[in-house]
Design a protein around this motif. Sequence first.
Motif, PDB file in Angstrom:
ATOM      1  N   HIS A   1     -51.293  59.797 -46.489  1.00  0.00           N
ATOM      2  CA  HIS A   1     -52.539  60.182 -46.890  1.00  0.00           C
ATOM      3  C   HIS A   1     -52.267  60.393 -48.700  1.00  0.00           C
ATOM      4  N   GLN A   2     -51.410  60.889 -49.112  1.00  0.00           N
ATOM      5  CA  GLN A   2     -51.256  61.183 -50.525  1.00  0.00           C
ATOM      6  C   GLN A   2     -50.892  60.161 -51.200  1.00  0.00           C
ATOM      7  N   THR A   3     -50.351  59.148 -50.574  1.00  0.00           N
ATOM      8  CA  THR A   3     -50.275  57.760 -51.298  1.00  0.00           C
ATOM      9  C   THR A   3     -51.337  56.818 -51.407  1.00  0.00           C
ATOM     10  N   HIS A   4     -52.324  57.160 -50.298  1.00  0.00           N
ATOM     11  CA  HIS A   4     -53.471  56.483 -50.315  1.00  0.00           C
ATOM     12  C   HIS A   4     -54.247  57.035 -51.416  1.00  0.00           C
ATOM     13  N   LEU A   5     -54.267  58.322 -51.574  1.00  0.00           N
ATOM     14  CA  LEU A   5     -54.951  59.020 -52.685  1.00  0.00           C
ATOM     15  C   LEU A   5     -54.686  58.407 -53.938  1.00  0.00           C
ATOM     16  N   LYS A   6     -53.288  58.431 -54.211  1.00  0.00           N
ATOM     17  CA  LYS A   6     -52.652  58.087 -55.263  1.00  0.00           C
ATOM     18  C   LYS A   6     -53.097  56.507 -55.659  1.00  0.00           C
TER      19      LYS A   6
ATOM     20  N   ILE B   1     -54.304  49.354 -51.346  1.00  0.00           N
ATOM     21  CA  ILE B   1     -55.425  50.262 -50.858  1.00  0.00           C
ATOM     22  C   ILE B   1     -55.823  49.565 -49.335  1.00  0.00           C
ATOM     23  N   GLN B   2     -55.835  48.436 -49.355  1.00  0.00           N
ATOM     24  CA  GLN B   2     -56.354  47.586 -48.304  1.00  0.00           C
ATOM     25  C   GLN B   2     -55.377  47.898 -47.021  1.00  0.00           C
ATOM     26  N   THR B   3     -53.811  47.839 -47.505  1.00  0.00           N
ATOM     27  CA  THR B   3     -52.793  47.903 -46.775  1.00  0.00           C
ATOM     28  C   THR B   3     -52.713  49.284 -45.935  1.00  0.00           C
ATOM     29  N   LEU B   4     -52.720  49.986 -46.747  1.00  0.00           N
ATOM     30  CA  LEU B   4     -52.789  51.588 -46.365  1.00  0.00           C
ATOM     31  C   LEU B   4     -53.986  52.075 -45.463  1.00  0.00           C
ATOM     32  N   ASN B   5     -55.100  51.646 -45.645  1.00  0.00           N
ATOM     33  CA  ASN B   5     -56.341  51.970 -44.721  1.00  0.00           C
ATOM     34  C   ASN B   5     -56.267  51.957 -43.603  1.00  0.00           C
ATOM     35  N   PRO B   6     -55.751  50.662 -42.782  1.00  0.00           N
ATOM     36  CA  PRO B   6     -55.457  50.836 -41.457  1.00  0.00           C
ATOM     37  C   PRO B   6     -54.368  51.588 -41.017  1.00  0.00           C
ATOM     38  N   ALA B   7     -53.345  51.657 -41.781  1.00  0.00           N
ATOM     39  CA  ALA B   7     -52.174  52.245 -41.233  1.00  0.00           C
ATOM     40  C   ALA B   7     -52.443  53.813 -41.349  1.00  0.00           C
ATOM     41  N   LEU B   8     -53.246  54.343 -42.182  1.00  0.00           N
ATOM     42  CA  LEU B   8     -53.756  55.689 -42.142  1.00  0.00           C
ATOM     43  C   LEU B   8     -54.743  56.093 -41.078  1.00  0.00           C
ATOM     44  N   ARG B   9     -55.561  55.164 -41.048  1.00  0.00           N
ATOM     45  CA  ARG B   9     -56.847  55.670 -39.960  1.00  0.00           C
ATOM     46  C   ARG B   9     -56.182  55.773 -38.708  1.00  0.00           C
ATOM     47  N   LEU B  10     -55.265  54.704 -38.314  1.00  0.00           N
ATOM     48  CA  LEU B  10     -54.749  54.554 -36.944  1.00  0.00           C
ATOM     49  C   LEU B  10     -53.873  55.668 -36.801  1.00  0.00           C
ATOM     50  N   LEU B  11     -52.760  55.835 -37.664  1.00  0.00           N
ATOM     51  CA  LEU B  11     -52.068  56.982 -37.471  1.00  0.00           C
ATOM     52  C   LEU B  11     -52.592  58.296 -37.194  1.00  0.00           C
ATOM     53  N   GLU B  12     -53.553  58.468 -38.128  1.00  0.00           N
ATOM     54  CA  GLU B  12     -54.445  59.908 -38.049  1.00  0.00           C
ATOM     55  C   GLU B  12     -55.022  59.946 -36.644  1.00  0.00           C
ATOM     56  N   ALA B  13     -55.814  58.971 -36.360  1.00  0.00           N
ATOM     57  CA  ALA B  13     -56.432  59.039 -34.912  1.00  0.00           C
ATOM     58  C   ALA B  13     -55.529  59.319 -33.794  1.00  0.00           C
TER      59      ALA B  13
ATOM     60  N   ALA C   1     -54.330  66.776 -26.896  1.00  0.00           N
ATOM     61  CA  ALA C   1     -53.925  66.844 -25.450  1.00  0.00           C
ATOM     62  C   ALA C   1     -52.583  67.774 -25.457  1.00  0.00           C
ATOM     63  N   ASN C   2     -51.823  68.186 -26.423  1.00  0.00           N
ATOM     64  CA  ASN C   2     -50.741  68.939 -26.382  1.00  0.00           C
ATOM     65  C   ASN C   2     -50.980  70.319 -27.094  1.00  0.00           C
ATOM     66  N   GLY C   3     -52.035  70.642 -27.564  1.00  0.00           N
ATOM     67  CA  GLY C   3     -52.143  71.937 -28.290  1.00  0.00           C
ATOM     68  C   GLY C   3     -51.424  72.164 -29.564  1.00  0.00           C
ATOM     69  N   LEU C   4     -51.180  71.001 -30.425  1.00  0.00           N
ATOM     70  CA  LEU C   4     -50.528  71.070 -31.643  1.00  0.00           C
ATOM     71  C   LEU C   4     -51.738  71.196 -32.588  1.00  0.00           C
ATOM     72  N   GLU C   5     -51.286  71.582 -33.772  1.00  0.00           N
ATOM     73  CA  GLU C   5     -52.173  71.768 -34.898  1.00  0.00           C
ATOM     74  C   GLU C   5     -51.841  70.723 -35.826  1.00  0.00           C
ATOM     75  N   MET C   6     -52.873  69.865 -36.330  1.00  0.00           N
ATOM     76  CA  MET C   6     -53.124  68.911 -37.226  1.00  0.00           C
ATOM     77  C   MET C   6     -52.556  69.134 -38.832  1.00  0.00           C
ATOM     78  N   PRO C   7     -51.897  68.442 -39.319  1.00  0.00           N
ATOM     79  CA  PRO C   7     -51.570  68.935 -40.582  1.00  0.00           C
ATOM     80  C   PRO C   7     -52.732  68.894 -41.729  1.00  0.00           C
ATOM     81  N   LYS C   8     -52.693  69.771 -42.665  1.00  0.00           N
ATOM     82  CA  LYS C   8     -54.032  69.583 -43.419  1.00  0.00           C
ATOM     83  C   LYS C   8     -53.813  68.224 -44.516  1.00  0.00           C
ATOM     84  N   LEU C   9     -54.685  67.814 -44.420  1.00  0.00           N
ATOM     85  CA  LEU C   9     -54.914  66.204 -45.490  1.00  0.00           C
ATOM     86  C   LEU C   9     -55.992  66.512 -46.392  1.00  0.00           C
ATOM     87  N   GLU C  10     -55.218  67.461 -47.504  1.00  0.00           N
ATOM     88  CA  GLU C  10     -56.039  67.681 -48.571  1.00  0.00           C
ATOM     89  C   GLU C  10     -55.560  67.082 -49.947  1.00  0.00           C
TER      90      GLU C  10
END
Length: 91
Positions: free
Chosen positions: A29-34, A62-74, A82-91
């Motif tokens: 996520h940070q790499t995408h923002l950068k 940016i086009q390379t990172l978009n689908p990787a980020l979108r898929l991994l995050e989803a 499903a497992n009661g885990l907390e998502m990391p903060k993406l800010e």
Amino acid sequence: MTTETKTDTATTAPQDTWERASAILVALHQTHLKAQTEYQQIVEAAQGNPFARGTSAAGHLIQTLNPALRLLEADMRDHARANGLEMPKLE
């Protein structure tokens, strides 16, 4: 007579796989923002010319990172839910 002192100092605590995956997601996520920031800087330096030197490469990254980020995050969101885990903060 010699005295040896051994000190074991760990700089980081051991990570489980969820923590590692979370770290990867945050870094991606940070790499995408950068990459977006760098693209904007290149376009601004080129006075808005989207065909200036470097804009193509920056845009492709940016086009390379978009689908990787979108898929991994989803996928991680589904896994966390499903497992009661907390998502990391993406800010």
